[in-house]
Structures are given as structure tokens and as C-alpha cells.
Design an enzyme around this catalytic site. Sequence first.
Site, PDB file in Angstrom:
ATOM      1  CG  ASN A  82      -4.446   6.259   2.762  1.00 40.92           C
ATOM      2  OD1 ASN A  82      -5.294   6.025   1.907  1.00 40.92           O
ATOM      3  ND2 ASN A  82      -3.615   5.341   3.204  1.00 40.92           N
ATOM      4  CB  ALA A  85      -9.769   5.836  -0.322  1.00 44.29           C
ATOM      5  CG  ASP A  89      -2.085  -0.977   1.049  1.00 44.90           C
ATOM      6  OD1 ASP A  89      -2.392  -1.345  -0.098  1.00 44.90           O
ATOM      7  OD2 ASP A  89      -2.672  -1.368   2.069  1.00 44.90           O
ATOM      8  N   GLY A  90       1.944   1.260   0.754  1.00 42.75           N
ATOM      9  CA  GLY A  90       2.808   2.433   0.780  1.00 42.75           C
ATOM     10  C   GLY A  90       3.362   2.754  -0.589  1.00 42.75           C
ATOM     11  CE1 TYR A  98      -2.299   6.974  13.916  1.00 38.89           C
ATOM     12  CE2 TYR A  98      -1.490   8.812  12.620  1.00 38.89           C
ATOM     13  CZ  TYR A  98      -1.603   8.161  13.825  1.00 38.89           C
ATOM     14  OH  TYR A  98      -1.011   8.687  14.945  1.00 38.89           O
ATOM     15  CG  ASN A  99     -10.236   7.269  10.542  1.00 41.32           C
ATOM     16  OD1 ASN A  99     -10.522   8.198  11.285  1.00 41.32           O
ATOM     17  ND2 ASN A  99     -11.137   6.397  10.113  1.00 41.32           N
TER      18      ASN A  99
END
Length: 254
Positions: free
Chosen positions: A114, A152, A44-45, A157-158
Site C-alpha cells: 500500500n 492500489a 484488508d489488513g 492512508y493516502n
Amino acid sequence: MTPQRIGFVASNAPVAQEALNVMAARYGQCPLPEADAIVALGGDGFMLQTLHETQSLDIPVYGMNRGTVGFLMNGYAEDGLRERLAEAEEEILNPLAMTAVTGAGEVFHRIAINEVSLLRAGPQAAWLKISVDGKVRMEELVCDGALVCTPAGSTAYNYSAHGPILPIGADVLALTAIAPFRPRRWRGALLPKTALVRFDVIDAQKRPVMADADGRSVRDVVSVEIRTEPAVRHRLLFDPGHGLEERLIREQFV
């Protein structure tokens, strides 16, 4: 239409580099500006990095997981890539735009797919004033930080900070407190996608804060403004039945 010209990019991980060599030898390697589709090999990064680096090209990006989590990625397989690209479903993401001002008066502009997060940069808690569309909504949030995320980005982190997972089609943003001390029970808020969110850092010299947009940081900020950037769009490709909406739902039942 079956994409004929494919541009491959890969993270530095050995498994991703090996996949790059295999796939480029099998399907050819097209320069990215001339490609019908870009295939990103990594996690993902690396997908976020690829989207940032290719946002001016307006070319769809198809991720294949050669990393760990792979929330934004499709499964890796060497066979049938052109057919998978032809059948893929496209998702359009509008990122967040961050404007951060430092104590020295420097202004930094960043794009985040993000989230944009503010984090204490010292041993003491951050003190933040929060305004939405020019109206002060919270005079003082004492916390380790706060973030604003897109649908998305709501599983990243959320979600780890106990924020809500947002449906991909929802025209909302999540504002989530990170380890709030006062108000102790305040977790955050849901805001319209069109909202302009502003954080002002209280006593910034004593309580330094850094701002982060998808891993790109600005230190010693005194104010940060965040809004959706409709002029920028990222085109992601997913295998049928495995788009972002399905992934967001699935993430809530694991």
C-alpha cells in the site's frame, strides 16, 4: 482451468476462523506451497499480511471478506468457490521497496504493497528534506509526516491524508504530505513509477521520525529511500467486474 487445490488462511477474528473451518471442510485444505490458489479469509489488513507471507510462492490470492472494509476482498459465500476462482480476473501488483537508515546506523529493508509513510515520533513536527532521483525537490517540509503510495494503496492512508486516488493502471506514485505546516498549501506530488524518492530527516534527535511499511515500523530513522520493486509481484484475484479499477472508481463516488 478450475483450481482443484485450495489453501485457506484466516485472520484470528472469530468470524474468519468459523469461515475457515466451514470452507476447509467443504473444499479441502491444501498446503500453501502446493495450492493452485490461496483463499484469504479476513479483512484488508489480513490480506496484506497474506501477500507478504506468500510472496515467494507466486500463487494467486483470492480474498473473501470476513473483516470490515474489505477493499481488497471479494464477497463471502460458501457456495461455488471453485467456479468463482476459475472465472476470477487476476491483477498484478508491484510493491514498494523501502530502505530505512536509523541514527544508530542500522539499515532496514521492507516491502510495502500500500504505502510507506514517515511519521513524527515525538511532540514536535517533523522536518523532512525530499529528493527525487537524486535531485533535491524540497529543502524543508514541516509536517506530521509524509507518505509514498502505489495506485492500489491510494485509497487507504493516502486518501485519508487528502491525497489523490490513482487509476490502477497508472505508472505513477503519489507523494502526499500529512498535516503540512510549511509550505502550508503543499499537499504533495505525482511521480513516475520509476522514481527513487528519498527523505532526509532534519534534526532527527530533536524531532524523531519513524518509518512504516504496511504496518511494520522502524523508529528513529535519519533517511528513507522508496522505489517500486518490479522484481516482486503479487497476484490478486477478483470476481469479474469487481477488480481494482472498478473499486477505485467506485470509492470516489461514495
